[in-house]
Design an enzyme around this catalytic site. Sequence first.
Site, PDB file in Angstrom:
ATOM      1  N   GLY A  31       6.415  -7.030  -0.581  1.00  0.00           N
ATOM      2  CA  GLY A  31       6.493  -8.305  -1.450  1.00  0.00           C
ATOM      3  C   GLY A  31       4.984  -8.947  -1.319  1.00  0.00           C
ATOM      4  N   HIS A  37      -0.310  -4.398  -6.715  1.00  0.00           N
ATOM      5  CA  HIS A  37       1.030  -3.569  -6.534  1.00  0.00           C
ATOM      6  C   HIS A  37       1.452  -3.457  -7.903  1.00  0.00           C
ATOM      7  CE1 HIS A  37       1.315  -6.433  -2.868  1.00  0.00           C
ATOM      8  NE2 HIS A  37       1.478  -5.454  -2.400  1.00  0.00           N
ATOM      9  N   ASP A 150      -4.877   1.263   1.137  1.00  0.00           N
ATOM     10  CA  ASP A 150      -4.478   1.634   2.692  1.00  0.00           C
ATOM     11  C   ASP A 150      -4.658   3.182   2.525  1.00  0.00           C
ATOM     12  OD1 ASP A 150      -3.193  -1.006   3.399  1.00  0.00           O
ATOM     13  OD2 ASP A 150      -2.491  -0.625   1.254  1.00  0.00           O
TER      14      ASP A 150
HETATM   15  P1  PAJ Z   1       1.991  -3.644   1.052  1.00  0.00           P
HETATM   16  O1  PAJ Z   1       0.860  -3.941   1.941  1.00  0.00           O
HETATM   17  O2  PAJ Z   1       2.950  -4.429   0.519  1.00  0.00           O
HETATM   18  O3  PAJ Z   1       1.361  -2.582  -0.134  1.00  0.00           O
HETATM   19  C1  PAJ Z   1       2.275  -2.045  -0.808  1.00  0.00           C
HETATM   20  C2  PAJ Z   1       1.547  -0.825  -1.823  1.00  0.00           C
HETATM   21  O4  PAJ Z   1       0.605  -1.556  -2.618  1.00  0.00           O
HETATM   22  C3  PAJ Z   1       0.789  -0.115  -0.704  1.00  0.00           C
HETATM   23  O5  PAJ Z   1       0.930   1.353  -1.499  1.00  0.00           O
HETATM   24  C4  PAJ Z   1      -0.723  -0.584  -0.868  1.00  0.00           C
HETATM   25  O6  PAJ Z   1      -1.663   0.460  -0.613  1.00  0.00           O
HETATM   26  C5  PAJ Z   1      -0.818  -1.056  -2.371  1.00  0.00           C
HETATM   27  N1  PAJ Z   1      -1.786  -1.904  -2.451  1.00  0.00           N
HETATM   28  C6  PAJ Z   1      -2.229  -3.080  -1.731  1.00  0.00           C
HETATM   29  N2  PAJ Z   1      -2.991  -3.677  -2.365  1.00  0.00           N
HETATM   30  C7  PAJ Z   1      -3.747  -2.752  -3.292  1.00  0.00           C
HETATM   31  C8  PAJ Z   1      -4.838  -2.840  -3.974  1.00  0.00           C
HETATM   32  N3  PAJ Z   1      -5.555  -3.938  -4.050  1.00  0.00           N
HETATM   33  N4  PAJ Z   1      -4.785  -2.144  -4.923  1.00  0.00           N
HETATM   34  C9  PAJ Z   1      -4.164  -1.062  -5.280  1.00  0.00           C
HETATM   35  N5  PAJ Z   1      -2.927  -0.831  -4.407  1.00  0.00           N
HETATM   36  C10 PAJ Z   1      -2.597  -2.010  -3.563  1.00  0.00           C
HETATM   37  O7  PAJ Z   1       1.782  -0.918   2.353  1.00  0.00           O
HETATM   38  C11 PAJ Z   1       2.666  -1.736   2.642  1.00  0.00           C
HETATM   39  O8  PAJ Z   1       3.147  -2.726   1.876  1.00  0.00           O
HETATM   40  C12 PAJ Z   1       3.823  -1.010   3.883  1.00  0.00           C
HETATM   41  O9  PAJ Z   1       3.097  -0.612   4.646  1.00  0.00           O
HETATM   42  C13 PAJ Z   1       4.778  -0.219   3.149  1.00  0.00           C
HETATM   43  C14 PAJ Z   1       4.212   1.022   2.405  1.00  0.00           C
HETATM   44  C15 PAJ Z   1       5.755  -0.831   1.835  1.00  0.00           C
HETATM   45  C16 PAJ Z   1       5.707   0.221   4.017  1.00  0.00           C
HETATM   46  O10 PAJ Z   1       6.357  -0.986   4.676  1.00  0.00           O
END
Ligand code: PAJ
Length: 282
Positions: A31, A37, A150
């Site tokens: 979220g 995202h 990530d």
């Molecule tokens: P969250 O930090 O909410 O990120 C969800 C997804 O969005 C992840 O795959 C993350 O790499 C991607 N994301 C975040 N910031 C980004 C950006 N600036 N550019 C492109 N993609 C981006 O990562 C998680 O949640 C959790 O660890 C999860 C995989 C949901 C497991 O709980």
Amino acid sequence: MQVVTTVRELQDYADAERAAGRRIALVPTMGALHAGHLTLVDEGRRRADRVVVSIFVNPTQFNDPKDLAAYPRTLEADLAACEKGGVDVVFAPEAPELYPDGAQTIVELTELAKPLCGRTRPGHFRGVATVVTKLLCAAKPHVAVFGEKDWQQLTVVRRMVDDLSFDVDVIGCETVREPDGLALSSRNAYLGKAERAAAPVLQRSLTAGADAIATGERDPARVLDLMTKLIDAEPLASLDYMAVVDAKTLAAVDPLAGELRLLGAARFGKARLIDNVGATAR
Ligand code: PAJ
């Protein structure tokens, strides 16, 4: 757009879509959705007929209870963003739905979870691997979309999907950045004004390392030294780690060769930020 909160409902949805010959993309999130995202959602829409976004602040991947408590929760705004982004289903379970009483099965990677963020955040990738497994079993997607932001997480998920023979394609999407280079992150909300101004140093130092490799540097210690000095020169940044490793195995490479990833983590006030960039040494 439907919002479902139970695994059973999501599995029934997936079964019906699969029976109708439609492809499903899963975008797992915690979220506090931002433009990063939403690029994953766009990618999901390109690759499948239905996009499922999960919104779940996964308690098992937080090694610090204070960090879990403070994590931004913005469900109303997230639902609106999903609706606008053309998401078909939002899966927003409560914690007991994914971790019922008596749950004791965990998914753990023996090596990839150890270095980098695994060192600073013990148990973090165990929590990630476990929840992603649960989300894949619940949404039964054909493709699962993750961000390169990530990188270690993406590497862990790819390895896990191979190791456990999950029938899903894992797609990595490029990091979405602010105009000054700072990677979009839910944690950027923790930055004060001066910290926000200082934070792009993380990407600048990684890019400086990648540039050095592009112009022929093959000594990892020298690349590391260059990157670390740039972070150390910023008074508001406190270095967690910098590394240059093999992009796929995250193992040290000396002399630098092949597909590499430069990764870093640093604290700016209350925010611990991570970032990474790629480089190739031929
Ligand atoms: P969250 O930090 O909410 O990120 C969800 C997804 O969005 C992840 O795959 C993350 O790499 C991607 N994301 C975040 N910031 C980004 C950006 N600036 N550019 C492109 N993609 C981006 O990562 C998680 O949640 C959790 O660890 C999860 C995989 C949901 C497991 O709980």
